[in-house]
Design a protein around this motif. Structure first.
Motif, PDB file in Angstrom:
ATOM      1  N   ALA A  73       0.831  -1.221   0.000  1.00  0.00           N
ATOM      2  CA  ALA A  73       0.000   0.000   0.000  1.00  0.00           C
ATOM      3  C   ALA A  73       0.851   1.250   0.000  1.00  0.00           C
ATOM      4  O   ALA A  73       0.535   2.233  -0.679  1.00  0.00           O
ATOM      5  N   SER A  74       1.945   1.243   0.757  1.00  0.00           N
ATOM      6  CA  SER A  74       2.843   2.392   0.832  1.00  0.00           C
ATOM      7  C   SER A  74       4.157   1.920   1.441  1.00  0.00           C
ATOM      8  O   SER A  74       4.211   0.841   2.062  1.00  0.00           O
ATOM      9  N   PRO A  75       5.246   2.696   1.300  1.00  0.00           N
ATOM     10  CA  PRO A  75       6.532   2.300   1.898  1.00  0.00           C
ATOM     11  C   PRO A  75       6.461   2.103   3.409  1.00  0.00           C
ATOM     12  O   PRO A  75       7.267   1.373   3.974  1.00  0.00           O
ATOM     13  N   SER A  76       5.503   2.758   4.056  1.00  0.00           N
ATOM     14  CA  SER A  76       5.359   2.620   5.508  1.00  0.00           C
ATOM     15  C   SER A  76       4.390   1.498   5.890  1.00  0.00           C
ATOM     16  O   SER A  76       4.247   1.183   7.070  1.00  0.00           O
ATOM     17  N   GLN A  77       3.725   0.918   4.899  1.00  0.00           N
ATOM     18  CA  GLN A  77       2.795  -0.184   5.135  1.00  0.00           C
ATOM     19  C   GLN A  77       3.127  -1.348   4.200  1.00  0.00           C
ATOM     20  O   GLN A  77       2.338  -1.736   3.339  1.00  0.00           O
ATOM     21  N   LEU A  78       4.299  -1.913   4.384  1.00  0.00           N
ATOM     22  CA  LEU A  78       4.758  -2.999   3.531  1.00  0.00           C
ATOM     23  C   LEU A  78       4.031  -4.295   3.880  1.00  0.00           C
ATOM     24  O   LEU A  78       3.707  -4.561   5.035  1.00  0.00           O
ATOM     25  N   LEU A  79       3.781  -5.098   2.836  1.00  0.00           N
ATOM     26  CA  LEU A  79       3.209  -6.420   3.079  1.00  0.00           C
ATOM     27  C   LEU A  79       4.171  -7.254   3.914  1.00  0.00           C
ATOM     28  O   LEU A  79       5.392  -7.094   3.814  1.00  0.00           O
ATOM     29  N   PRO A  80       3.651  -8.159   4.755  1.00  0.00           N
ATOM     30  CA  PRO A  80       4.518  -8.983   5.614  1.00  0.00           C
ATOM     31  C   PRO A  80       5.519  -9.796   4.801  1.00  0.00           C
ATOM     32  O   PRO A  80       5.231 -10.242   3.688  1.00  0.00           O
ATOM     33  N   GLU A  81       6.694 -10.010   5.389  1.00  0.00           N
ATOM     34  CA  GLU A  81       7.748 -10.743   4.689  1.00  0.00           C
ATOM     35  C   GLU A  81       7.359 -12.176   4.362  1.00  0.00           C
ATOM     36  O   GLU A  81       7.827 -12.736   3.357  1.00  0.00           O
TER      37      GLU A  81
END
Length: 275
Positions: free
Chosen positions: A102-110
């Motif tokens: 969604a955004s650099p501050s809301q990255l999908l889990p690894e």
């Protein structure tokens, strides 16, 4: 130099196209040469889970537990899987994860991502430079910083039908031949892709017990068998009589004619007129 780059790109694209074919009608979709930036940094292949459900059949060794996003770097027999290739793969992963989040501050889990490197031959130099652990024949875990890259060596995978898609890129004539025989048709593209693969191998001097002519012959026979009976008859009727009878012995032809005569109803006798 440009010609060399074109050849390598063709190998990478062919590998990606085979994965597209292999995952046809499955919960996964495959993207080839995913563009990750304005500078066109291409990731070889991405296998994406597109919905719920299980893959019908058995996946090749090393690909059994696909995640939601599976990033694959491929190295043909003309390339080495080295430290730079690993740096590129991890760099692509960073860019890709930002791109799909969604955004650099809301990255999908690894844990939604998995990194793979598929290569034709074992990377001896790389395996001596980094933490390296064998998982099974032809499948290794390579630790790169805090990330783990699963390395799959096509030329070391066991000779089992489910490994056929990767055997085709093993650069071993024996394994390629086995892969050709075991690889199942998944779409109308399968025959065309196999043809391109054998053309590429022959062009690079590989001596194959199974030739391009063998492939064309088998492909035509397979297509002929799938034709409806009326189309098969139309095709046969278009051939000269001697071509249709070629390969049959005189005994086979005579037996066919005898059977044909036996099945034919006897003609009614003409009544004689009384004088």
């Amino acid at each position: 130099m440009a010609d060399e780059r074109d050849v390598l790109r063709d190998w990478h694209r062919l590998f990606g196209l085979f994965l597209i074919d292999f995952f046809t009608d499955s919960p996964f979709t495959v993207e080839v040469e995913r563009d990750l930036s304005a500078q066109q940094q291409f990731l070889d292949v991405v296998i994406l889970r597109r919905g719920r459900g299980r893959f019908v059949g058995r996946l090749p060794n090393g690909l059994e537990d696909l995640a939601e996003h599976n990033l694959i770097s491929f190295k043909s027999h003309r390339e080495s899987l080295d430290d730079w290739a690993m740096k590129e793969l991890v760099g692509h992963y960073v860019a890709y994860r930002k791109l799909v989040s969604a955004s650099p501050s809301q990255l999908l889990p690894e844990d939604r991502f998995r990194l793979y490197a598929v290569c034709a031959r074992f990377p001896h130099n790389l395996s001596g430079q980094v933490p390296w652990q064998e998982q099974q024949a032809g499948v290794y875990h390579c630790r790169w910083g805090t990330d783990v890259v699963r390395v799959i060596v096509a030329g070391q995978l066991s000779r089992e039908p489910h490994n056929a898609p990767l055997h085709l890129f093993s650069a071993s004539p024996e394994l390629v031949g086995f892969g050709r025989g075991a690889y199942q048709r998944h779409s109308e593209r399968t025959s065309n892709l196999l043809g391109k693969l054998f053309e590429r191998l022959k062009g690079e001097g590989f001596v194959m017990s199974y030739t391009m002519e063998d492939f064309i012959r088998e492909d035509l026979l397979e297509r002929f068998r799938k034709l409806p009976p009326e189309e098969r008859k139309t095709w046969l009727d278009s051939l000269p009589l001697e071509d249709r009878l070629a390969g049959l012995s005189q005994e086979q032809i005579r037996q066919y004619l005898d059977n044909l005569a036996a099945d034919r109803p006897a003609a009614p006798r003409k009544s004689r007129r009384k004088r």
